[in-house]
Motif scaffolding. Structure first.
Motif, PDB file in Angstrom:
ATOM      1  N   GLU A  55       0.856  -1.111   0.028  1.00 39.74           N
ATOM      2  CA  GLU A  55      -0.106  -0.048  -0.147  1.00 39.74           C
ATOM      3  C   GLU A  55       0.831   1.338   0.021  1.00 39.74           C
ATOM      4  O   GLU A  55       0.720   2.127   0.759  1.00 39.74           O
ATOM      5  N   GLY A  56       1.813   1.296  -0.907  1.00 41.94           N
ATOM      6  CA  GLY A  56       2.672   2.393  -0.927  1.00 41.94           C
ATOM      7  C   GLY A  56       3.593   2.781  -0.169  1.00 41.94           C
ATOM      8  O   GLY A  56       4.461   3.829  -0.153  1.00 41.94           O
ATOM      9  N   CYS A  57       3.996   1.774   0.710  1.00 35.41           N
ATOM     10  CA  CYS A  57       5.231   1.789   1.682  1.00 35.41           C
ATOM     11  C   CYS A  57       6.621   1.556   0.918  1.00 35.41           C
ATOM     12  O   CYS A  57       6.382   1.011  -0.136  1.00 35.41           O
ATOM     13  N   GLU A  58       7.282   2.553   1.237  1.00 37.06           N
ATOM     14  CA  GLU A  58       8.683   2.465   0.920  1.00 37.06           C
ATOM     15  C   GLU A  58       9.620   1.220   1.867  1.00 37.06           C
ATOM     16  O   GLU A  58       9.609   1.358   2.685  1.00 37.06           O
ATOM     17  N   VAL A  59       9.840   0.292   1.149  1.00 37.06           N
ATOM     18  CA  VAL A  59      10.527  -0.887   1.913  1.00 37.06           C
ATOM     19  C   VAL A  59      11.937  -1.172   1.342  1.00 37.06           C
ATOM     20  O   VAL A  59      12.240  -0.833   0.203  1.00 37.06           O
ATOM     21  N   LYS A  60      12.768  -2.007   2.060  1.00 37.78           N
ATOM     22  CA  LYS A  60      13.881  -2.606   1.420  1.00 37.78           C
ATOM     23  C   LYS A  60      14.106  -3.906   2.068  1.00 37.78           C
ATOM     24  O   LYS A  60      12.993  -4.332   2.682  1.00 37.78           O
ATOM     25  N   TYR A  61      14.911  -4.803   1.414  1.00 37.12           N
ATOM     26  CA  TYR A  61      14.923  -6.122   1.706  1.00 37.12           C
ATOM     27  C   TYR A  61      16.101  -6.548   2.342  1.00 37.12           C
ATOM     28  O   TYR A  61      17.549  -6.229   1.804  1.00 37.12           O
ATOM     29  N   GLU A  62      16.141  -7.215   3.507  1.00 39.85           N
ATOM     30  CA  GLU A  62      17.236  -7.541   4.115  1.00 39.85           C
ATOM     31  C   GLU A  62      17.596  -9.132   3.708  1.00 39.85           C
ATOM     32  O   GLU A  62      17.072 -10.053   4.040  1.00 39.85           O
ATOM     33  N   VAL A  63      18.993  -9.149   3.211  1.00 40.71           N
ATOM     34  CA  VAL A  63      19.380 -10.628   2.912  1.00 40.71           C
ATOM     35  C   VAL A  63      20.419 -11.156   3.643  1.00 40.71           C
ATOM     36  O   VAL A  63      21.672 -10.283   3.878  1.00 40.71           O
ATOM     37  N   HIS A  64      20.376 -12.280   4.201  1.00 40.14           N
ATOM     38  CA  HIS A  64      21.205 -13.026   5.047  1.00 40.14           C
ATOM     39  C   HIS A  64      21.817 -14.027   4.401  1.00 40.14           C
ATOM     40  O   HIS A  64      20.990 -14.883   3.894  1.00 40.14           O
ATOM     41  N   SER A  99      18.322 -16.044   3.938  1.00 41.75           N
ATOM     42  CA  SER A  99      17.139 -15.657   4.330  1.00 41.75           C
ATOM     43  C   SER A  99      16.770 -14.425   3.804  1.00 41.75           C
ATOM     44  O   SER A  99      17.701 -13.416   3.868  1.00 41.75           O
ATOM     45  N   VAL A 100      15.521 -13.977   3.340  1.00 44.13           N
ATOM     46  CA  VAL A 100      15.069 -12.614   2.899  1.00 44.13           C
ATOM     47  C   VAL A 100      13.997 -12.288   3.815  1.00 44.13           C
ATOM     48  O   VAL A 100      12.770 -13.092   4.013  1.00 44.13           O
ATOM     49  N   ASN A 101      13.881 -10.828   4.325  1.00 45.06           N
ATOM     50  CA  ASN A 101      12.720 -10.154   4.922  1.00 45.06           C
ATOM     51  C   ASN A 101      12.477  -8.909   4.314  1.00 45.06           C
ATOM     52  O   ASN A 101      13.294  -8.426   3.884  1.00 45.06           O
ATOM     53  N   THR A 102      11.344  -8.365   4.568  1.00 46.46           N
ATOM     54  CA  THR A 102      10.899  -7.167   4.283  1.00 46.46           C
ATOM     55  C   THR A 102      10.963  -5.994   5.273  1.00 46.46           C
ATOM     56  O   THR A 102      10.887  -6.533   6.551  1.00 46.46           O
ATOM     57  N   SER A 103      11.931  -4.982   5.256  1.00 47.06           N
ATOM     58  CA  SER A 103      12.293  -4.044   6.061  1.00 47.06           C
ATOM     59  C   SER A 103      11.665  -2.692   5.967  1.00 47.06           C
ATOM     60  O   SER A 103      11.609  -2.225   4.493  1.00 47.06           O
ATOM     61  N   PRO A 104      10.761  -2.345   6.563  1.00 40.83           N
ATOM     62  CA  PRO A 104      10.188  -0.689   6.480  1.00 40.83           C
ATOM     63  C   PRO A 104      11.342   0.264   6.093  1.00 40.83           C
ATOM     64  O   PRO A 104      11.995   0.226   7.093  1.00 40.83           O
ATOM     65  N   SER A 105      11.078   1.026   5.068  1.00 39.34           N
ATOM     66  CA  SER A 105      11.709   2.443   5.112  1.00 39.34           C
ATOM     67  C   SER A 105      11.135   3.692   5.354  1.00 39.34           C
ATOM     68  O   SER A 105      11.595   4.286   5.923  1.00 39.34           O
ATOM     69  N   ASN A 106       9.847   3.515   4.686  1.00 40.55           N
ATOM     70  CA  ASN A 106       9.026   4.483   4.947  1.00 40.55           C
ATOM     71  C   ASN A 106       7.618   4.267   5.135  1.00 40.55           C
ATOM     72  O   ASN A 106       6.761   4.524   4.368  1.00 40.55           O
ATOM     73  N   CYS A 107       7.340   3.641   6.363  1.00 41.23           N
ATOM     74  CA  CYS A 107       5.895   3.050   6.484  1.00 41.23           C
ATOM     75  C   CYS A 107       5.624   2.999   7.672  1.00 41.23           C
ATOM     76  O   CYS A 107       4.827   2.380   8.399  1.00 41.23           O
ATOM     77  N   GLY A 108       5.755   4.408   8.493  1.00 43.72           N
ATOM     78  CA  GLY A 108       5.188   4.632   9.978  1.00 43.72           C
ATOM     79  C   GLY A 108       5.592   3.700  10.797  1.00 43.72           C
ATOM     80  O   GLY A 108       6.972   3.736  10.888  1.00 43.72           O
ATOM     81  N   ASN A 109       4.949   3.131  11.663  1.00 43.02           N
ATOM     82  CA  ASN A 109       5.437   2.143  12.745  1.00 43.02           C
ATOM     83  C   ASN A 109       5.814   0.657  12.341  1.00 43.02           C
ATOM     84  O   ASN A 109       5.557  -0.173  13.271  1.00 43.02           O
ATOM     85  N   LYS A 110       5.380   0.528  11.095  1.00 44.59           N
ATOM     86  CA  LYS A 110       5.635  -0.933  10.644  1.00 44.59           C
ATOM     87  C   LYS A 110       6.879  -1.566  11.040  1.00 44.59           C
ATOM     88  O   LYS A 110       8.088  -0.785  11.162  1.00 44.59           O
TER      89      LYS A 110
END
Length: 380
Positions: A55-64, A99-110
């Protein structure tokens, strides 16, 4: 009763609302994670798709990245934070876990999502125990062990930044069994080389890939030693390796006389002078170590000897030991000679009684003789 049901409904609605808020605070995790090897089998390529509901959130992905099978039990070896749906990195591991997860970059308190795991194994190769030895200027040998039933082996090599690889032109082995390659004609020591082995295994074409930093695989022959006497000093000189003279350290082993003292020291030069003691035997060895530019070196050289061990009071000791022996031998010889020639050296002396008897006999003979002469004279 109605109030009771209404209260229960209100509590249930509030609980669901709080649960929804808690759930909505966590980002959705990526989907369709896949891992694959790059064409040269030296890198892992991870790909995934964007999760729904951003929903329009800016995200990045953490790769381990983990160098073990999934699930990981240790800390990741490497971590990245990317904004693309793919990531590639180099590795030589045979088993990997990502492992990959979604990390919020500009999504409020997510908050970050849960991780999505995926494992990958390197396919079996054609050869194993692939090693290289850089032993002289522009000369290197690479060898390997053949997996059973592997045939038609061909080696190609070159730096990673070259699009085309060079074939081996001088193989090591017997007949069709190729177990190595002699590489020459280039200064390899500064390169990270990529090696590709093509061949057939089980009737199917296969490949093996290797990457080596040549500066960490230096192995040169032992240096040669020369020892000479210059004035009152020994001049010890070692032959330097044939390349990168500024990268070497020379370690000398020195043993002097018969003492148990061993002197080991390092010298950035391959020659030095040492005060000479003419009563000592010197034993010298040298080892070249490739220390400043990588890893490796040579074995110890064969020992070189100079001089001989002498005792400063040895002559006096020899005189003290030999003189009694000589005197004893002379006495024995003298006794033997005296015994053998005693009749000449020591003639027999007549007994006194015999000597008097002889004298008396001689006197009687003289009286008789005079009397006879007297009788023979004519009378007048």
């Amino acid at each position: 009763m109605f109030c009771g049901y209404r209260g229960i409904s209100l509590i249930t609605c509030c609980s669901l609302w709080f649960l929804g808020v808690a759930v909505s605070d966590e980002m959705p995790r990526p989907e369709n994670l896949s891992l694959s090897w790059s064409p040269d089998y030296l890198s892992v390529v991870a790909q995934w798709t964007e999760p729904p509901g951003l929903e329009g959130c800016e995200v990045k992905y953490e790769v381990h990245f983990y160098s073990k099978k999934c699930p990981p039990s240790e800390e990741p070896v490497m971590k990245w934070r990317v904004n693309k749906l793919t990531h590639t990195w180099a590795t030589e591991e045979n088993e990997v876990c990502v492992s990959v997860n979604t990390s919020p970059s500009n999504c409020g308190n997510k908050t970050s999502s849960k991780s999505l795991l995926k494992g990958l194994s390197r396919p079996p190769g054609l050869v194993k125990n692939f090693t290289c030895v850089y032993y002289s200027h522009m000369k290197m040998n690479c060898t390997w062990s053949i997996i059973s039933n592997a045939s038609d082996l061909q080696l190609f090599y070159g730096p990673h930044n070259e699009s085309s690889l060079k074939p081996c032109v001088s193989y090591i082995g017997k007949g069709h069994m190729r177990t190595g390659c002699h590489l020459y004609g280039k200064e390899f020591v500064n390169d990270t080389l990529f090696f590709l082995v093509n061949g057939t295994y089980g009737g199917l074409p296969r490949r093996s890939y290797f990457s080596k930093e040549i500066r960490n695989f230096v192995k040169v022959p032992p240096p040669k030693l020369n020892i000479s006497l210059v004035g009152k000093h020994l001049h010890i000189q070692s032959s330097p390796p044939y390349f990168k003279s500024s990268c070497w350290i020379y370690q000398f082993y020195l043993k002097k006389c018969n003492t148990e003292e061993k002197i080991t020291f390092e010298n950035k030069q391959w020659e030095f002078d040492l005060e000479y003691n003419e009563d000592c035997l010197y034993t010298v060895q040298v080892q070249a170590r490739y220390q400043y530019c990588g890893e490796g070196g040579s074995d110890w050289s064969k020992p070189v000897y100079y001089g001989e061990n002498r005792d400063p009071v040895g002559l006096l000791k020899m005189i003290l030991v030999i003189t009694p022996i000589i005197v004893t031998c002379c006495l024995i010889v003298a006794l033997v000679l005296c015994r053998r020639h005693k009749d000449y050296l020591f003639p027999k002396i007549p007994e006194p009684s015999l000597l008097v008897k002889d004298m008396l006999n001689n006197s009687k003979d003289k009286v008789i003789c005079h009397h006879y002469i007297f009788l023979l004279q004519p009378f007048h």
